[in-house]
Design an enzyme around this catalytic site. Structure first.
Site, mmCIF file in Angstrom:
data_model
loop_
_atom_site.group_PDB
_atom_site.id
_atom_site.type_symbol
_atom_site.label_atom_id
_atom_site.label_comp_id
_atom_site.label_asym_id
_atom_site.label_seq_id
_atom_site.Cartn_x
_atom_site.Cartn_y
_atom_site.Cartn_z
ATOM 1 N N PHE A 187 0.851 -1.193 0.000
ATOM 2 C CA PHE A 187 0.000 0.000 0.000
ATOM 3 C C PHE A 187 0.883 1.237 0.000
ATOM 4 C CE2 PHE A 187 -2.508 3.294 2.151
ATOM 5 C CZ PHE A 187 -3.670 3.268 1.404
ATOM 6 N N PHE A 188 1.921 1.234 0.836
ATOM 7 C CA PHE A 188 2.980 2.225 0.769
ATOM 8 C C PHE A 188 4.174 1.591 0.062
ATOM 9 C CE2 PHE A 188 0.599 3.603 4.592
ATOM 10 C CZ PHE A 188 0.293 4.897 4.198
ATOM 11 N N ARG A 210 20.348 5.323 3.094
ATOM 12 C CA ARG A 210 19.184 5.988 3.636
ATOM 13 C C ARG A 210 17.934 5.234 3.191
ATOM 14 N NH1 ARG A 210 22.486 7.694 6.323
ATOM 15 N NH2 ARG A 210 23.133 9.873 6.728
ATOM 16 N N ARG A 238 -4.865 2.695 15.392
ATOM 17 C CA ARG A 238 -3.779 3.107 14.518
ATOM 18 C C ARG A 238 -2.648 2.084 14.601
ATOM 19 N NH1 ARG A 238 -5.535 5.780 10.414
ATOM 20 N NH2 ARG A 238 -5.882 8.028 10.709
ATOM 21 N N ALA A 256 -8.844 12.991 8.778
ATOM 22 C CA ALA A 256 -7.722 13.108 7.843
ATOM 23 C C ALA A 256 -7.827 12.024 6.795
ATOM 24 C CB ALA A 256 -6.392 13.000 8.588
ATOM 25 N N GLU A 276 -15.743 10.953 7.554
ATOM 26 C CA GLU A 276 -15.379 10.443 8.871
ATOM 27 C C GLU A 276 -16.278 10.971 9.982
ATOM 28 O OE1 GLU A 276 -11.285 10.845 9.868
ATOM 29 O OE2 GLU A 276 -10.590 9.651 8.160
ATOM 30 N N PRO A 294 10.671 14.377 8.155
ATOM 31 C CA PRO A 294 11.452 14.343 6.912
ATOM 32 C C PRO A 294 12.651 13.409 6.942
ATOM 33 C CG PRO A 294 11.869 16.375 8.119
ATOM 34 C CD PRO A 294 10.727 15.689 8.824
ATOM 35 N N GLY A 295 13.003 12.882 8.108
ATOM 36 C CA GLY A 295 14.119 11.952 8.145
ATOM 37 C C GLY A 295 13.839 10.634 7.447
ATOM 38 N N GLU A 323 -13.837 1.117 3.496
ATOM 39 C CA GLU A 323 -12.431 1.403 3.804
ATOM 40 C C GLU A 323 -12.041 0.847 5.180
ATOM 41 O OE1 GLU A 323 -11.478 5.510 3.234
ATOM 42 O OE2 GLU A 323 -12.184 5.529 1.164
#
Length: 368
Positions: A187-188, A210, A238, A256, A276, A294-295, A323
């Site tokens: 999914f990601f 990285r 979550r 969100a 939602e 951002p790391g 969903e």
């Protein structure tokens, strides 16, 4: 070599080169007795019998290029079939990609119209999609294609709207040299690179490894009722806190969701608020646009406060069953939100950021 008649999106030069993996010779051609139409309500086309002739390209593709096209077209439910086409007035045997289960024929399809709205997005998406060739099946590609489009849309949005450079250095992507790359798709997407980057003294760094998680743009909206001075939060399970070993992996947070390809972040915020929590924002107040971590996390957040009406009846349950959302809705005074943040019970970054912004602007919003 195999002669392939292309009538749809692969007539787009940049997309075709990425999908085929080569710059195959292409010539204008016709398929008599056929036309090109939208596949139902979809943006991509289908071929169907019709009066006149379908315009397209006759492409002389290598065996490797045909295999790549089979993978790409197979994800959309198309396979190759023989056809008799016309090239420079000469009849020639060729193959075309035909829908395995032809959908309802939509309106006439235009390459120019498609390219103007979706050409850049499709081309950017194809880079990741074709990375999966030899690693994913067409079915796997189909399952992941929407998320690939979201990631591509996010990359295009970042390129179109780079942040200002006033305090930070003017180093750019040309100052990074990727030596080796690997990726895992679900999914990601998870990507690991061995790279060197420019140092502040002008030299290049040693090779470093990285890794990061590819997300996309997300819209986050904290609903606020300035008349009643109350906010709306959603609570749901979550996975990340669960991975961290948190004994209570249910979080309080604002509504969100991910920004769909071609969708404005503001529209995504309003959509998620309705899905939602079942409420409508009268207007959106922009809070921040930022990288949350951002790391290692390639995600960009658009955070808003949504001015809305929050009567008692707005509490309850929400989310979309398709969903797999199981959401509990909380309505609470702003002062209680502050207390939850102070005690650590509300521990989600975008919620804390939106609450801090709201504390600064609350008097203005209430007086208005």
């Amino acid at each position: 070599m195999t002669l392939i008649f292309l009538y749809g999106t692969l007539r787009h030069d940049a997309l075709r080169k990425i999908v085929l993996g080569e710059d195959a010779p292409a010539h204008k051609a016709l398929l008599p007795g056929h036309g090109v139409f939208h596949a139902g309500q979809a943006a991509f086309p289908m071929i169907a019998e019709a009066s006149g002739a379908a315009q397209g390209l006759a492409v002389e593709a290598s065996k490797a290029a045909v295999a790549r096209m089979d993978y790409y077209e197979g994800a959309f439910g198309y396979d190759r079939r023989p056809a008799l086409i016309e090239v420079d007035g000469e009849r020639r045997d060729a193959e075309i990609y035909w829908p395995q289960t032809p959908p309802e024929r939509g309106a006439a399809w235009s390459l120019e119209g498609w390219a103007a709205t979706l050409g850049d997005l499709a081309t950017e998406t194809a880079h990741e999609a074709m990375w999966g060739f030899g690693r994913l099946s067409p079915a796997d590609l189909a399952a992941n294609f929407t998320m690939m489009m979201r990631r591509a849309d996010s990359r295009l949005r970042r390129r179109a709207s780079p942040g200002p450079v006033t305090r930070r250095s003017d180093l750019g992507r040309d100052d990074v040299n990727v030596e080796d790359s690997n990726r895992w798709l679900s999914f990601f997407a998870f990507e690991e690179n061995r790279l060197r980057h420019r140092r502040f003294d002008g030299s290049m760094s040693d090779t470093v490894t990285r890794a990061g998680l590819h997300g996309c743009d997300a819209a986050i909206v904290l609903p606020y009722d300035p008349v009643r001075d109350r906010v709306l939060l959603v609570e749901q399970f979550r996975y990340a806190p669960f991975l961290m070993g948190d004994p209570r992996p249910w979080c309080l947070e604002p509504p969100a969701g991910l920004v769909d390809p071609g969708e404005a972040p503001e529209d995504a915020a309003r959509r998620e608020l309705a899905e939602e929590a079942g409420v409508t924002a009268q207007r959106l107040e922009p809070v921040a646009r930022c990288y949350p971590s951002p790391g290692a996390l390639a995600e960009y957040q658009h955070i808003f406060v949504g001015i809305t009406d929050l009567p008692d009846r707005a509490e309850g349950f929400g989310g979309l069953a398709e969903e797999y959302e199981d959401i509990r809705i909380h309505i609470l005074p702003f002062a209680e939100l502050e207390r939850l943040i102070e005690t650590g019970e509300a521990a989600v970054g975008p919620l804390i950021l939106a609450a801090m912004w709201l504390k600064l602007h609350r008097d203005r919003l209430r007086s208005a």
